[in-house]
Each structure stands twice: as C-alpha cells, then as structure tokens.
Scaffold this motif. Structure first.
Motif, PDB file in Angstrom:
ATOM      1  N   LEU A   1       0.797  -1.149   0.061  1.00 14.31           N
ATOM      2  CA  LEU A   1       0.028   0.111   0.076  1.00 14.31           C
ATOM      3  C   LEU A   1       0.800   1.330  -0.143  1.00 14.31           C
ATOM      4  O   LEU A   1       0.581   2.242  -0.725  1.00 14.31           O
ATOM      5  CB  LEU A   1      -0.948  -0.078   1.219  1.00 14.31           C
ATOM      6  N   MET A   2       2.118   1.177   0.868  1.00  9.16           N
ATOM      7  CA  MET A   2       2.846   2.555   1.000  1.00  9.16           C
ATOM      8  C   MET A   2       3.537   2.529  -0.632  1.00  9.16           C
ATOM      9  O   MET A   2       3.584   3.761  -0.939  1.00  9.16           O
ATOM     10  CB  MET A   2       3.852   2.299   1.926  1.00  9.16           C
TER      11      MET A   2
ATOM     12  N   LYS B   1       1.309   4.312  -3.097  1.00  5.44           N
ATOM     13  CA  LYS B   1       1.204   5.714  -2.699  1.00  5.44           C
ATOM     14  C   LYS B   1       2.150   6.328  -3.425  1.00  5.44           C
ATOM     15  O   LYS B   1       1.945   7.355  -3.992  1.00  5.44           O
ATOM     16  CB  LYS B   1       0.626   5.762  -1.393  1.00  5.44           C
ATOM     17  N   THR B   2       3.194   5.870  -2.960  1.00  4.78           N
ATOM     18  CA  THR B   2       4.633   6.664  -3.387  1.00  4.78           C
ATOM     19  C   THR B   2       4.830   6.492  -5.007  1.00  4.78           C
ATOM     20  O   THR B   2       5.076   7.667  -5.344  1.00  4.78           O
ATOM     21  CB  THR B   2       5.770   5.639  -2.859  1.00  4.78           C
TER      22      THR B   2
ATOM     23  N   GLU C   1       2.125   6.587  -7.027  1.00  3.67           N
ATOM     24  CA  GLU C   1       1.158   7.548  -7.541  1.00  3.67           C
ATOM     25  C   GLU C   1       1.459   8.821  -7.234  1.00  3.67           C
ATOM     26  O   GLU C   1       0.925   9.808  -8.046  1.00  3.67           O
ATOM     27  CB  GLU C   1      -0.100   6.816  -7.140  1.00  3.67           C
ATOM     28  N   THR C   2       2.058   9.212  -6.218  1.00  2.00           N
ATOM     29  CA  THR C   2       2.094  10.614  -5.438  1.00  2.00           C
ATOM     30  C   THR C   2       3.382  11.429  -5.361  1.00  2.00           C
ATOM     31  O   THR C   2       3.284  12.656  -5.403  1.00  2.00           O
ATOM     32  CB  THR C   2       1.192  10.734  -4.264  1.00  2.00           C
ATOM     33  N   ASN C   3       4.485  10.655  -5.204  1.00  3.46           N
ATOM     34  CA  ASN C   3       5.638  11.285  -4.702  1.00  3.46           C
ATOM     35  C   ASN C   3       6.205  12.014  -6.085  1.00  3.46           C
ATOM     36  O   ASN C   3       6.543  11.249  -7.174  1.00  3.46           O
ATOM     37  CB  ASN C   3       6.404  10.351  -4.229  1.00  3.46           C
TER      38      ASN C   3
ATOM     39  N   GLN D   1       5.394   5.883   5.585  1.00  5.85           N
ATOM     40  CA  GLN D   1       5.245   6.501   4.255  1.00  5.85           C
ATOM     41  C   GLN D   1       6.407   7.514   3.703  1.00  5.85           C
ATOM     42  O   GLN D   1       6.976   7.240   2.557  1.00  5.85           O
ATOM     43  CB  GLN D   1       3.969   7.343   3.856  1.00  5.85           C
TER      44      GLN D   1
ATOM     45  N   ASN E   1       9.006   6.616   0.808  1.00  2.11           N
ATOM     46  CA  ASN E   1       9.088   7.446  -0.413  1.00  2.11           C
ATOM     47  C   ASN E   1      10.645   7.714  -0.631  1.00  2.11           C
ATOM     48  O   ASN E   1      11.317   7.724  -1.641  1.00  2.11           O
ATOM     49  CB  ASN E   1       8.825   8.957   0.059  1.00  2.11           C
TER      50      ASN E   1
END
Length: 245
Positions: free
Chosen positions: A53-54, A57-58, A60-62, A115, A119
C-alpha cells in the motif's frame, strides 16, 4: 547503495541502516522466514500488505518518484510495479536495495517505518536503477562507479535534506550539505565492499565533483518536493521539445 554494516545479499548495491547512521540502500539481505500475521478482533494488515500500500502511494503521488519513472521510461527502461519491486523481510536493519542482476528493487517490509521512509527508499533505489539504465555501471568490481552512484543518490534523493539532518543531530557546519553527501556515500561503499575507509574516501573524492554536479534527470538538486515538482515539469517540457524536433 548507501550502507549499513556489511550484510550478505543478492545485489551489488547497498541499503539503509536505521539509527544514528541511517543509510538509505543496501545489498539485498537474505530473506527471513515469512512471519504469520497477528490475530485479533479487527483485521490487521501484514507487513507485506502495508508495504504494498505504501509503495503504491509512493509511485502515484511522490514527485521525486514520478520524475524518475518518467525518466526511466524515456530511457527505454519502463518500470512495472509487479515486475520491478518486491516487498520482502530482510535480515538486519536495511531498508531496501537495487538488485542489478535482476533489475529489481527490494523493499524491506519489516524495516520501512512509514510513508515518508518509503518515499525516500524508493527514490534512492530508483536513482541507482536510472544510473543502471543509462550507463554501463560496473557495480561489482569498480569502486569508482559505485561511489558515483552513491554520491548521486545521496544528493538527489533527499537523504541529506535539512529535516533529515536535524533528526540525525547533524547541522550548522560550513558546506554541511556536501559533507553529508560525501559521508553517506562513504558509509554506503563500506557496507558492501571489503575495503578500508581510506580507499572508500579516495574513491568518493575522485568522483565527487563530477557526480555531485550530475543532476540528471532532475536538472537541479531537488531539496524538497516543490523543487521536485518543478524538475518534473521541466523534464516533461524538455521531453516534449525534443519530440517535436
């Protein structure tokens, strides 16, 4: 490739050691036995599920990672989440590593804390992967090649950001940023090479100026996410410009 104490592993690069000498990457450690998930009234995510999950997110968003993924694709090395990332339990305190022989990034699901940590680890490892893609890097026998990629990873991943250095209780020295990059590169080399500190320092010193000033694919040192977003926009515009020539 940054370093923890010497670990036996699968790849040529190093990882991140927790604690006061927190270092970002590590040669892949031996896998541990799979742990059984905890039982409770409410469902509890396993380390692997949290890691996945982390990671998602990384990716898709970092902004650091989004730029590196675009740069890898532009260089002919498109990254696939299922193929090129693996969440695994690791021995020791390492957080992750780039396996050049398998072209895969391993994320140590039992050691990545949150998170923000995820990253930074993914960014650091993708810089090694980018170097592997764009250049004929001799990870296994050339200390200078390893030193160069370690300098770049420490410089461009945020490892030496002011916030991270304050947490390490390191700040206030003249040219502190350059000192941080140099020191973390040396620690990384020592984590994966059976050489003296003097030899590691010499390798870093020999490549430092050119590799510290090599900011590809960012075009600048991305000191924070705002810089990284600007770098990503610049890269996208540069890509569009060259595609129209």
């Amino acid at each position: 490739m940054a370093g923890a104490p010497d670990e036996q592993g699968r790849g040529p690069l190093a990882g991140e050691q927790l604690g006061q000498q927190d270092v970002t990457c590590q040669v892949f450690p031996e896998q541990l036995a799979v742990r059984k998930p905890q039982q409770g009234f409410f469902p509890v995510l396993t380390n692997n599920q949290k890691c996945q999950l982390m990671l998602l997110k990384t990716l898709e968003t970092n902004p650091y990672v989004k730029l590196l993924l675009d740069a890898m694709k532009h260089s002919g090395c498109a990254v696939n989440k299922e193929r090129h990332f693996s969440c695994e339990d690791c021995n020791g305190n390492v957080s992750g590593g780039f396996d050049a022989s398998a072209c895969q990034i391993v994320l140590c699901q039992n050691n990545i804390r949150n998170q923000t940590h995820m990253n930074r680890v993914v960014t650091h490892e993708l810089i090694h992967a980018f170097d592997h893609c764009r250049a004929h890097v001799d990870w296994f026998t050339s200390v200078r090649h390893l030193a160069c990629s370690e300098v770049r990873a420490a410089n461009l991943s945020g490892d030496c950001s002011l916030v991270n250095e304050i947490f390490r209780l390191h700040f206030g020295l003249k040219q502190h940023y350059q000192t941080c990059v140099r020191d973390r590169a040396i620690l990384s080399i020592l984590a994966v090479r059976n050489i003296s500190k003097e030899v590691a320092q010499k390798a870093v010193d020999e490549v430092f100026e050119s590799c510290f000033n090599d900011h590809e694919p960012f075009g600048r040192i991305p000191h924070n996410k705002t810089y990284a977003r600007y770098s990503h926009k610049d890269f996208q515009n540069r890509d569009r410009y060259y595609s129209n020539i």
